[in-house]
Design a protein around this motif. Structure first.
Motif, PDB file in Angstrom:
ATOM      1  N   LEU A   1       0.830  -1.195   0.000  1.00  0.00           N
ATOM      2  CA  LEU A   1       0.000   0.000   0.000  1.00  0.00           C
ATOM      3  C   LEU A   1       0.875   1.259   0.000  1.00  0.00           C
ATOM      4  O   LEU A   1       0.669   2.191  -0.780  1.00  0.00           O
ATOM      5  N   LEU A   2       1.872   1.262   0.865  1.00  0.00           N
ATOM      6  CA  LEU A   2       2.731   2.440   0.999  1.00  0.00           C
ATOM      7  C   LEU A   2       3.563   2.685  -0.254  1.00  0.00           C
ATOM      8  O   LEU A   2       3.795   3.825  -0.644  1.00  0.00           O
ATOM      9  N   HIS A   3       3.972   1.594  -0.896  1.00  0.00           N
ATOM     10  CA  HIS A   3       4.785   1.742  -2.112  1.00  0.00           C
ATOM     11  C   HIS A   3       3.974   2.252  -3.286  1.00  0.00           C
ATOM     12  O   HIS A   3       4.510   2.905  -4.177  1.00  0.00           O
ATOM     13  N   SER A   4       2.673   1.956  -3.271  1.00  0.00           N
ATOM     14  CA  SER A   4       1.851   2.300  -4.434  1.00  0.00           C
ATOM     15  C   SER A   4       1.222   3.689  -4.320  1.00  0.00           C
ATOM     16  O   SER A   4       0.580   4.158  -5.245  1.00  0.00           O
ATOM     17  N   THR A   5       1.429   4.368  -3.183  1.00  0.00           N
ATOM     18  CA  THR A   5       0.745   5.650  -3.007  1.00  0.00           C
ATOM     19  C   THR A   5       1.673   6.843  -3.268  1.00  0.00           C
ATOM     20  O   THR A   5       2.888   6.753  -3.096  1.00  0.00           O
ATOM     21  N   ARG A   6       1.045   7.944  -3.703  1.00  0.00           N
ATOM     22  CA  ARG A   6       1.798   9.178  -3.852  1.00  0.00           C
ATOM     23  C   ARG A   6       1.401  10.155  -2.755  1.00  0.00           C
ATOM     24  O   ARG A   6       1.772  11.320  -2.765  1.00  0.00           O
ATOM     25  N   ARG A   7       0.599   9.649  -1.816  1.00  0.00           N
ATOM     26  CA  ARG A   7       0.150  10.532  -0.743  1.00  0.00           C
ATOM     27  C   ARG A   7       1.193  10.631   0.352  1.00  0.00           C
ATOM     28  O   ARG A   7       2.150   9.872   0.395  1.00  0.00           O
ATOM     29  N   ARG A   8       0.959  11.592   1.248  1.00  0.00           N
ATOM     30  CA  ARG A   8       1.924  11.851   2.312  1.00  0.00           C
ATOM     31  C   ARG A   8       2.027  10.665   3.275  1.00  0.00           C
ATOM     32  O   ARG A   8       1.018  10.067   3.636  1.00  0.00           O
ATOM     33  N   ILE A   9       3.253  10.355   3.651  1.00  0.00           N
ATOM     34  CA  ILE A   9       3.493   9.274   4.608  1.00  0.00           C
ATOM     35  C   ILE A   9       4.278   9.830   5.786  1.00  0.00           C
ATOM     36  O   ILE A   9       5.400  10.328   5.620  1.00  0.00           O
TER      37      ILE A   9
END
Ligand code: ADP
Ligand code: ADP
Length: 221
Positions: A200-208
Motif C-alpha cells: 500500500l505504501l509503495h503504491s501511493t503518492r500521498r503523504r506518509i
C-alpha cells in the motif's frame, strides 16, 4: 488550513513513553498514511485524536478546539464528526451488521429511507449484503473489518481515522477498502490511515508520516 494540530505531544503509559514530543499538522481534506514499526506509537496517536485517551504533555487542536480544554458535554458532538476504524473492529455484538453500520445515521436522526439507501450502498460496496442480518461474532476477521470501515464512513464524518484497516484482508478486499477511504476523502473528509502494509505504501503518492519509538522521524513533506 490545518484541521488537526499536534504541538509537542507526549503520551506516557506509566513509565512507557508511547509518544515523545510529536508535532504534526494535518490539512483539511488531506489523506495521509502513518507508518512505522510495531510499537512506534501509531495507535496511540490515533487514540488521542479520537479522544479515547488523554495526552500527558503538549496540545492537540481539532478543528481549532483544544482537546485538553474541551467541556465534557461537547465530546459527543465532536466524536460524531470522527469516523474510526479500530484495529480490533469494536462492532457491537448485540446488533446486526446492518444496524452496526446504521447506528451513526440513526443517532443523527436520518430517515429510514436515507439509512436504507446509504447502508445498502456500503454493504454492496464491501460485498457484505448477504450478511446484513448477521451478528458480528459469526463473521470472519476480514468480514468484521469490512463492516467496521463501512460503519466508520456511514455518517459522512469530517475526519476518518483508520488503524490498520486492511490488516486482516486479502489483496482484493484491501483494495475495496482503500477505494472506500479514497471515496470518503473525495467527498471532503480528512483521512488518516495507520498501516505497515508495504504494498500500500509503495503504491501511493500521498503523504506518509513515519514514527519510530514514539517520535516523528519523517513528516513526509
Ligand atoms: P503501534 O500502533 O505503532 O504499534 P502503539 O501506539 O500501540 O504502537 O504503542 C506504542 C507504545 O506504547 C508501545 O511501547 C506500547 O507497548 C505502549 N502502549 C500502548 N498502549 C499502552 C497501554 N494502554 N498501556 C501501556 N503501554 C501501552
Ligand atoms: P446514488 O448513485 O443514487 O447516489 P449510490 O448507491 O451511488 O447511490 O450511493 C448511495 C449513497 O451513498 C449516496 O448517498 C451516496 O452519496 C453515498 N456514497 C457514495 N459513495 C460514498 C463513499 N465513498 N462514502 C460514503 N458515502 C458514499
Amino acid at each position: 488550513n490545518a484541521i488537526i494540530r499536534m504541538f509537542h505531544v507526549t503520551k506516557r503509559y506509566g513509565a512507557q513513553l508511547a509518544l515523545d514530543d510529536v508535532s504534526l499538522d494535518v490539512e483539511a481534506n488531506e489523506f495521509l498514511f502513518l507508518t512505522g514499526p510495531s510499537g512506534a506509537g501509531k495507535s496511540t496517536l490515533l487514540k488521542l485524536l479520537y479522544l479515547a485517551d488523554s495526552i500527558s504533555e503538549g496540545q492537540i487542536l481539532l478543528k481549532g478546539m483544544n482537546l485538553s480544554r474541551l467541556p465534557k458535554k461537547r465530546l459527543p458532538f465532536l466524536r460524531r464528526n470522527i469516523g474510526v476504524v479500530f484495529q480490533d473492529y469494536k462492532l457491537i455484538p448485540t446488533r446486526t451488521v446492518f444496524d452496526n453500520i446504521a447506528l451513526v445515521m440513526e443517532v443523527a436522526g436520518a430517515s429510514a429511507k436515507q439509512i436504507k439507501r446509504k447502508v445498502g450502498y456500503l454493504l454492496r460496496t464491501v460485498d457484505m449484503e448477504h450478511k446484513a442480518g448477521a451478528f458480528p461474532q459469526s463473521l470472519s476477521g476480514g468480514e468484521q473489518q469490512r463492516v467496521a470501515v463501512a460503519r466508520a464512513i456511514c455518517g459522512d464524518p469530517d475526519i476518518v481515522l483508520a488503524d490498520e484497516p486492511t490488516g486482516s484482508l486479502d489483496a482484493e478486499s484491501a483494495k475495496v477498502i482503500m477505494e472506500l477511504l479514497f471515496g470518503i476523502h473525495a467527498r471532503g473528509a480528512t483521512v488518516m490511515v495507520a498501516t505497515h502494509d508495504e504494498a500500500l505504501l509503495h503504491s501511493t503518492r500521498r503523504r506518509i508520516v513515519t514514527l519510530k519509538q514514539g517520535r516523528v522521524v519523517d513528516l513526509g513533506l
